[in-house]
Design a protein around this motif. Sequence first.
Motif, PDB file in Angstrom:
ATOM      1  N   ILE A  74       0.840  -1.198   0.000  1.00 48.86           N
ATOM      2  CA  ILE A  74       0.000   0.000   0.000  1.00 48.86           C
ATOM      3  C   ILE A  74       0.878   1.251   0.000  1.00 48.86           C
ATOM      4  O   ILE A  74       0.628   2.205  -0.745  1.00 48.86           O
ATOM      5  CB  ILE A  74      -0.965  -0.015   1.208  1.00 48.86           C
ATOM      6  CG1 ILE A  74      -2.012  -1.120   1.032  1.00 48.86           C
ATOM      7  CG2 ILE A  74      -1.646   1.343   1.385  1.00 48.86           C
ATOM      8  CD1 ILE A  74      -2.818  -1.415   2.288  1.00 48.86           C
ATOM      9  N   ILE A  75       1.914   1.238   0.808  1.00 47.13           N
ATOM     10  CA  ILE A  75       2.849   2.367   0.863  1.00 47.13           C
ATOM     11  C   ILE A  75       3.571   2.519  -0.470  1.00 47.13           C
ATOM     12  O   ILE A  75       3.710   3.627  -0.998  1.00 47.13           O
ATOM     13  CB  ILE A  75       3.841   2.189   2.023  1.00 47.13           C
ATOM     14  CG1 ILE A  75       3.114   2.292   3.355  1.00 47.13           C
ATOM     15  CG2 ILE A  75       4.968   3.212   1.939  1.00 47.13           C
ATOM     16  CD1 ILE A  75       3.925   1.817   4.544  1.00 47.13           C
ATOM     17  N   ASP A  76       4.038   1.407  -1.031  1.00 49.31           N
ATOM     18  CA  ASP A  76       4.753   1.453  -2.308  1.00 49.31           C
ATOM     19  C   ASP A  76       3.877   2.014  -3.424  1.00 49.31           C
ATOM     20  O   ASP A  76       4.333   2.819  -4.242  1.00 49.31           O
ATOM     21  CB  ASP A  76       5.258   0.058  -2.697  1.00 49.31           C
ATOM     22  CG  ASP A  76       6.389  -0.438  -1.793  1.00 49.31           C
ATOM     23  OD1 ASP A  76       6.966   0.376  -1.052  1.00 49.31           O
ATOM     24  OD2 ASP A  76       6.674  -1.663  -1.828  1.00 49.31           O
ATOM     25  N   VAL A  77       2.612   1.596  -3.455  1.00 47.26           N
ATOM     26  CA  VAL A  77       1.683   2.100  -4.470  1.00 47.26           C
ATOM     27  C   VAL A  77       1.475   3.604  -4.282  1.00 47.26           C
ATOM     28  O   VAL A  77       1.514   4.373  -5.250  1.00 47.26           O
ATOM     29  CB  VAL A  77       0.329   1.338  -4.414  1.00 47.26           C
ATOM     30  CG1 VAL A  77      -0.744   2.053  -5.227  1.00 47.26           C
ATOM     31  CG2 VAL A  77       0.518  -0.095  -4.892  1.00 47.26           C
ATOM     32  N   PHE A  78       1.295   4.028  -3.030  1.00 44.83           N
ATOM     33  CA  PHE A  78       1.105   5.451  -2.766  1.00 44.83           C
ATOM     34  C   PHE A  78       2.328   6.254  -3.220  1.00 44.83           C
ATOM     35  O   PHE A  78       2.198   7.281  -3.884  1.00 44.83           O
ATOM     36  CB  PHE A  78       0.855   5.694  -1.274  1.00 44.83           C
ATOM     37  CG  PHE A  78       0.855   7.153  -0.910  1.00 44.83           C
ATOM     38  CD1 PHE A  78      -0.216   7.962  -1.234  1.00 44.83           C
ATOM     39  CD2 PHE A  78       1.948   7.719  -0.276  1.00 44.83           C
ATOM     40  CE1 PHE A  78      -0.210   9.319  -0.926  1.00 44.83           C
ATOM     41  CE2 PHE A  78       1.965   9.066   0.039  1.00 44.83           C
ATOM     42  CZ  PHE A  78       0.885   9.868  -0.280  1.00 44.83           C
ATOM     43  N   GLU A  79       3.507   5.779  -2.873  1.00 44.48           N
ATOM     44  CA  GLU A  79       4.727   6.495  -3.264  1.00 44.48           C
ATOM     45  C   GLU A  79       4.874   6.548  -4.781  1.00 44.48           C
ATOM     46  O   GLU A  79       5.247   7.580  -5.338  1.00 44.48           O
ATOM     47  CB  GLU A  79       5.950   5.849  -2.619  1.00 44.48           C
ATOM     48  CG  GLU A  79       6.040   6.111  -1.134  1.00 44.48           C
ATOM     49  CD  GLU A  79       7.227   5.424  -0.470  1.00 44.48           C
ATOM     50  OE1 GLU A  79       7.817   4.498  -1.073  1.00 44.48           O
ATOM     51  OE2 GLU A  79       7.563   5.820   0.653  1.00 44.48           O
ATOM     52  N   ALA A  80       4.562   5.441  -5.466  1.00 46.00           N
ATOM     53  CA  ALA A  80       4.656   5.422  -6.928  1.00 46.00           C
ATOM     54  C   ALA A  80       3.650   6.387  -7.549  1.00 46.00           C
ATOM     55  O   ALA A  80       3.988   7.125  -8.490  1.00 46.00           O
ATOM     56  CB  ALA A  80       4.426   4.000  -7.446  1.00 46.00           C
ATOM     57  N   GLU A  81       2.428   6.391  -7.031  1.00 48.32           N
ATOM     58  CA  GLU A  81       1.410   7.303  -7.565  1.00 48.32           C
ATOM     59  C   GLU A  81       1.792   8.757  -7.304  1.00 48.32           C
ATOM     60  O   GLU A  81       1.642   9.609  -8.183  1.00 48.32           O
ATOM     61  CB  GLU A  81       0.042   6.991  -6.968  1.00 48.32           C
ATOM     62  CG  GLU A  81      -0.564   5.709  -7.488  1.00 48.32           C
ATOM     63  CD  GLU A  81      -1.896   5.356  -6.834  1.00 48.32           C
ATOM     64  OE1 GLU A  81      -2.275   5.990  -5.830  1.00 48.32           O
ATOM     65  OE2 GLU A  81      -2.558   4.435  -7.347  1.00 48.32           O
ATOM     66  N   SER A  82       2.287   9.037  -6.112  1.00 53.90           N
ATOM     67  CA  SER A  82       2.701  10.411  -5.788  1.00 53.90           C
ATOM     68  C   SER A  82       3.858  10.856  -6.674  1.00 53.90           C
ATOM     69  O   SER A  82       3.880  11.988  -7.160  1.00 53.90           O
ATOM     70  CB  SER A  82       3.113  10.501  -4.318  1.00 53.90           C
ATOM     71  OG  SER A  82       2.004  10.266  -3.494  1.00 53.90           O
ATOM     72  N   LYS A  83       4.798   9.950  -6.875  1.00 55.06           N
ATOM     73  CA  LYS A  83       5.943  10.265  -7.735  1.00 55.06           C
ATOM     74  C   LYS A  83       5.474  10.504  -9.166  1.00 55.06           C
ATOM     75  O   LYS A  83       5.959  11.419  -9.830  1.00 55.06           O
ATOM     76  CB  LYS A  83       6.961   9.127  -7.687  1.00 55.06           C
ATOM     77  CG  LYS A  83       8.225   9.416  -8.440  1.00 55.06           C
ATOM     78  CD  LYS A  83       9.244   8.300  -8.277  1.00 55.06           C
ATOM     79  CE  LYS A  83      10.513   8.638  -9.032  1.00 55.06           C
ATOM     80  NZ  LYS A  83      11.523   7.586  -8.888  1.00 55.06           N
ATOM     81  N   GLN A  84       4.522   9.705  -9.638  1.00 54.98           N
ATOM     82  CA  GLN A  84       3.999   9.884 -10.996  1.00 54.98           C
ATOM     83  C   GLN A  84       3.271  11.222 -11.125  1.00 54.98           C
ATOM     84  O   GLN A  84       3.393  11.898 -12.152  1.00 54.98           O
ATOM     85  CB  GLN A  84       3.067   8.738 -11.384  1.00 54.98           C
ATOM     86  CG  GLN A  84       2.640   8.773 -12.836  1.00 54.98           C
ATOM     87  CD  GLN A  84       3.818   8.644 -13.786  1.00 54.98           C
ATOM     88  OE1 GLN A  84       4.631   7.734 -13.656  1.00 54.98           O
ATOM     89  NE2 GLN A  84       3.924   9.549 -14.734  1.00 54.98           N
TER      90      GLN A  84
END
Length: 188
Positions: free
Chosen positions: A59-69
Motif C-alpha cells: 500500500i505504501i509502495d503504491v502510494f509512493e509510486a502514484e505520488s511520484k507519478q
Amino acid sequence: MLFKALSFLLVISSVFAEVPSEARLNTDRALLDLMMQPRGDAAVDAYCWGRYTPVMKEIIDVFEAESKQCQTDYDLSNAAIIANYTGLRENVTAIAKDSCESLQRCDGLQTQLEAFNCFGTTGRDQAQKLTSMSGTSFSAAISLEEEISRIISVQKLCSEKALARYSNDNSQALKELTECLNGNISES
C-alpha cells in the motif's frame, strides 16, 4: 513479540517519509495501538503480522509510486509549457534590446540636431514596436498563468486521489489486521 512489533513500526515509519504527516501520524498511532494491545496467541500474532506487513508495505509502495507519478507528470507538463513560451520570450527580449540599442545610437551622433531628430524618429518607431511587444507580453502572461494554474490543479487532484486511495487501503488493511489479531482469521 513487542520488540518485533516495534522494529516493524520503525521500518514502516521510515517508509512513510513521503506520506503527509497527518496521515502518517494516524497510521503510526493505529499501528502502535495494535502493537501495545496484549494478545493471547503468539502464533496468531506472528501469522497476522507476517500476513499484513507485506500488504501494508505494498500500500505504501503504491502510494509512493502514484505520488511520484503525479510529480513527474507535473514536471513534464511544466517543462513543455516553458518550452512553448521560450521562443516568444526570446523574441520579446530581442525587441526590447533592439529598441534600446536603436535609441542609444542616437546619443552617439555628432550634433544636437542630428541627435534630437534621431531620438524623435527612432523613439516614435520604437514606441510602436514596444507597445506591440507589451501587448504580446501581457497576453502571453495571461495564457502562461492559466496553463500553469491548470497543471497545478491536475497535480493537486492527482495527489489527493493517491492519498485517498492510500488512506482507504491502509484503513482496510489495519481493520483486517486488527480482526486477524483478534482471532478472526479470514482466507481472503
